[in-house]
Design an enzyme around this catalytic site. Structure first.
Site, PDB file in Angstrom:
ATOM      1  N   ASP A   1       0.646  -1.003   0.109  1.00 41.96           N
ATOM      2  CA  ASP A   1      -0.002   0.088   0.032  1.00 41.96           C
ATOM      3  C   ASP A   1       1.007   0.736   0.347  1.00 41.96           C
ATOM      4  O   ASP A   1       2.270   1.185   0.467  1.00 41.96           O
ATOM      5  CB  ASP A   1      -1.008  -0.392   1.563  1.00 41.96           C
ATOM      6  CG  ASP A   1      -2.211   0.788   0.811  1.00 41.96           C
ATOM      7  OD1 ASP A   1      -2.000   1.900  -0.106  1.00 41.96           O
ATOM      8  OD2 ASP A   1      -3.119   0.883   1.642  1.00 41.96           O
TER       9      ASP A   1
HETATM   10  C1  BGC Z   1      -5.368   3.187   0.343  1.00 41.82           C
HETATM   11  C2  BGC Z   1      -4.703   2.937  -0.660  1.00 41.82           C
HETATM   12  C3  BGC Z   1      -4.837   3.290  -1.791  1.00 41.82           C
HETATM   13  C4  BGC Z   1      -3.794   3.931  -2.012  1.00 41.82           C
HETATM   14  C5  BGC Z   1      -3.220   3.992  -3.296  1.00 41.82           C
HETATM   15  C6  BGC Z   1      -4.132   3.734   0.623  1.00 41.82           C
HETATM   16  O1  BGC Z   1      -4.237   5.256   1.592  1.00 41.82           O
HETATM   17  O2  BGC Z   1      -5.147   2.320   1.146  1.00 41.82           O
HETATM   18  O3  BGC Z   1      -6.606   1.515  -0.890  1.00 41.82           O
HETATM   19  O4  BGC Z   1      -5.248   2.694  -3.684  1.00 41.82           O
HETATM   20  O5  BGC Z   1      -3.431   4.751  -1.043  1.00 41.82           O
HETATM   21  O6  BGC Z   1      -4.287   5.386  -3.425  1.00 41.82           O
END
Ligand code: BGC
Length: 715
Positions: free
Chosen positions: A257
């Protein structure tokens, strides 16, 4: 064919091609594929010069290797639409209802259609990786991201996630599945250690991932921010190497993530790509998979085979999904996509209670008071990386804010689909007034002079926040209470991303849970209230009567400042949601699977067969006078003396009045089994297995039994 002759055991054509291309790369090219860079938005305000001019800004960019025909990776969020948190001026996209609304539809076809929509809209913008497939179980009704997810149940979650991913990848766009695993609370999520018994994990959250991955082969798996049993998800060798890649044979790549890569040696534990490097700089003051990983490679701490494997996994997903081979993008039909959003909104709406107040009598010259929830403007949605800018923009954005980096984007976003306007359309003979629900006394005045009152209760959930309680905010309970006192003919419409408490429940005539109903949500709500659409949504998670009924009345770490280490023990193990309530015997406010209709259904003629797995056949009859859809559910209630509740199957079926249909549901054997962690296998115990068919986990109408032989399988 050369390719075919080179196929080795277990390798498919994409594997072979990935190997051939990877072998031709320089190490510099290999390393260039392992880190993604974020575009400019509210949080990342400086443009990274690794992103070439003219590239559409989004959550992630990874350069390609032009000389070998390897395309750049352009990654966009998420499951509810193609997002644009300030990356691209004015670029709006179809805004679907919340994932929990799709979950409530129990409709895999709808999941497939909305996935297709996501794929087409991603592709038309040049995005070839959609950061979708949110499949974390809704373990805790305080979790601020439950609205993005599908259900508390592994089978419902996996079935719908798989179809959504299949829809996306069917359009030639890679989909992720996320967040692997146990990212079930947002409280201090970067420092949260989620503790669970490993076998119970396999029977719950991991089972949702396992089934969804089998059914859809997502090109990438995104890890969570949290730790699991002491190790960060992004570097969790037990989960990534042992379970995902070895036991399940997953061939795609694993990305972290954003800001969730804990160290360079996460690569040794199975992580293939570091995501959103600016957030890693923010979190760890380090980008791990550049200099650090290269140094480890030079010192032979990162073996060459592992570096090649990381790259091959990325390439093989590109080839398997076909992102290197795009024909011109098909025209996007936004009207057709609006219909998908509308249909999901409709099918997701759950009628929780109805003492005859609904549907509203369309022909009568009613005086209707609509109160609260900004219903004169539109419908709310959730916040964080999944929030979608709808066509034409938001009707309103009211800043809420909060601590931490997610506070910046925490707003009351209203989509321009006004329930008031839609009700006026559908009730031309009614006199409809709107009251903002500012104070109980003022709202009661209008309620008193009306024939019927529709009061909206809204609550905004957001990534980055857990909610300390389950009440409606901003004094709305007091307004509903006063309105119900003033007029017994009160209907409550909830637009929430989670269960809420309803202290006024016995005073009101009807309760409708509409979740965040998406860009056509006002229309969907008005159609259900007026009976144009017969409600068919079912709760994909249990509504507890209060937090004391849940496994963690207190949420450890709640309220601690950003950066505090937090441990949350998921001691309920695999007994999540309705399974938990089955072990405690407590009565929830509304059970999993519950949802009323304007017609009635009965079940009959249950036959249970146990030769291969449990297969149940029974008849469903629409005994009312309207067409409608039902979602009969098959549960395991006892496995050879081990009393436990497991949803084994479900089907959404549309029936005309008087129509009857026989359906057959067959259980995935893993739902009948316990996971034996010592043997690393699923184990079905020999003996009598009891099942029940019901309208909810708490309303079981038919029961049956069959004897299963002992079985051990899987790994
Ligand atoms: C989230 C993800 C997301 C990523 C990219 C993170 O804060 O947990 O689900 O895909 O950001 O934006």
């Amino acid at each position: 064919m050369a390719t075919e002759t080179r196929l080795e055991a277990g390798m498919s054509a994409p594997d072979v091609r990935a190997r051939e291309v990877e072998e031709q790369m320089t190490d510099e090219e290999r390393f260039s594929l392992l880190v993604s860079v974020m575009g400019v938005n509210d949080v990342v305000t400086v443009r990274d010069d690794r992103i070439p001019e003219g590239t559409p800004m989004s959550a992630g960019y990874v350069p390609g290797v032009q000389r070998l025909g390897v395309p750049a990776q352009l990654m966009s969020d998420a499951s509810l639409g193609v997002t644009n948190p300030g990356y691209r001026e004015g670029d709006s996209a179809t805004a679907l209802p919340a994932g929990i609304s799709l979950g409530a539809s129990f409709n895999p076809d709808l999941a497939r259609a909305s996935g297709g929509m996501l794929g087409r809209e991603a592709r038309s913008r040049g995005f070839n990786v959609q950061l979708a497939g949110g499949v974390n179980l809704q373990r805790d009704p305080r979790n601020g991201r439950n609205f993005e997810y599908l259900s508390e149940d592994p089978l419902v979650s996996a079935t719908l996630a798989a179809e959504s991913i299949n829809g996306i990848q069917g359009e030639g766009v890679i989909s992720t599945i996320k967040h692997f695993s146990l990212n079930c609370n947002e409280t201090n999520r970067h420092w949260l250690d989620a503790i669970i018994d490993p076998a119970a994990h396999r029977e719950s959250d991991l089972l949702a991932f396992e089934i969804a991955i089998e059914r859809s082969q997502p090109g990438a798996v995104m890890t969570g921010y949290n730790k699991i049993n002491g190790d960060y998800a992004g570097g969790n060798g037990v989960l990534i190497n042992d379970v995902l890649k070895d036991a399940w044979g997953y061939r795609g790549w694993v990305m972290s993530d954003w800001g969730g890569t804990p160290s360079w040696d996460a690569a040794l534990n199975g992580l293939d790509q570091e995501s959103g490097l600016q957030l890693d700089m923010m979190m760890w003051k380090q980008v791990w998979f550049t200099d650090q990983l290269e140094a480890a490679y030079a010192e032979r701490k990162l073996p060459k085979e592992r570096l090649s494997d990381m790259v091959r996994r990325i390439l093989r997903s590109m080839y398997a999904v076909g992102v290197d081979n795009w024909k011109p993008a098909p025209e996007v039909d936004m009207a057709a996509h609006n219909k998908i959003a509308l249909e999901t909104g409709r099918q997701g709406i759950v009628l929780l209670k109805n003492d005859g107040a609904l549907p509203l009598a369309a022909g009568r010259p009613l005086k209707v008071a609509v109160i609260g929830g900004h219903a004169q403007v539109g419908v709310p949605t959730g916040c964080g990386s999944s929030a979608v800018l709808p066509p034409g923009g938001y009707a309103e954005v009211i800043k809420i804010g909060g601590p931490g980096i997610m506070g910046v984007g925490r707003n009351l976003f209203l989509y321009p689909s006004s329930p008031v306007a839609e009700l006026k359309e559908l009730l031309p003979n009614a006199e409809i007034e709107f009251d903002p629900g500012m104070s109980p006394a003022e709202s009661a005045l209008m309620a008193r002079r009306s024939d019927v009152v529709i009061v909206f209760g809204i609550k905004i959930d957001s990534e980055g926040f857990d909610d300390p309680e389950l009440s409606l905010p901003w004094g709305q309970d007091a307004v509903i209470d006063a309105v119900a006192d003033a007029n017994p003919n009160t209907i409550v419409v909830l637009e929430t991303g989670n269960p809420v408490l309803m202290p006024w429940r016995d005073k009101v005539k009807a309760i409708v849970e509409a979740w965040y109903p998406g860009q056509a949500g006002g229309q969907a709500i008005a159609e259900v209230l007026t009976g144009v659409v017969n409600p068919s949504g079912r709760l994909p998670l249990t509504f507890p009567a209060d937090l004391s009924q849940t496994p963690r009345p207190e949420l450890s770490g709640m309220g601690t400042p950003w950066g505090t280490a937090v441990t949350i023990e998921y001691n309920e193990g695999a007994e999540v949601g309705y399974r938990w309530f089955a072990t405690t015997g407590e009565k929830p406010l509304y059970p999993f699977g519950h949802g009323l209709s304007y017609t009635t259904f009965t079940y009959s003629d249950l036959k249970v067969d146990g030769s291969e797995t449990i297969t149940a056949t029974f008849a469903v009859t629409n005994t009312g006078d309207r067409a409608g859809a039902d979602v009969p559910q098959l549960y395991l209630t006892d496995a050879a003396g081990d009393a436990r509740m497991r949803l084994l199957g479900f089907e959404r079926l549309e029936l005309e009045p008087g129509q009857s249909r026989s359906i057959t549901l067959a259980a995935d054997p893993r739902l009948l089994a316990r996971f034996d962690a010592d043997a690393g296998q699923w184990h079905v115990a020999a003996g009598a297995h009891k099942v029940a068919v019901g309208k909810s986990a708490d309303d079981l109408e038919l029961t049956g039994e069959t004897t299963l032989s002992e079985a051990r399988f899987g790994n």
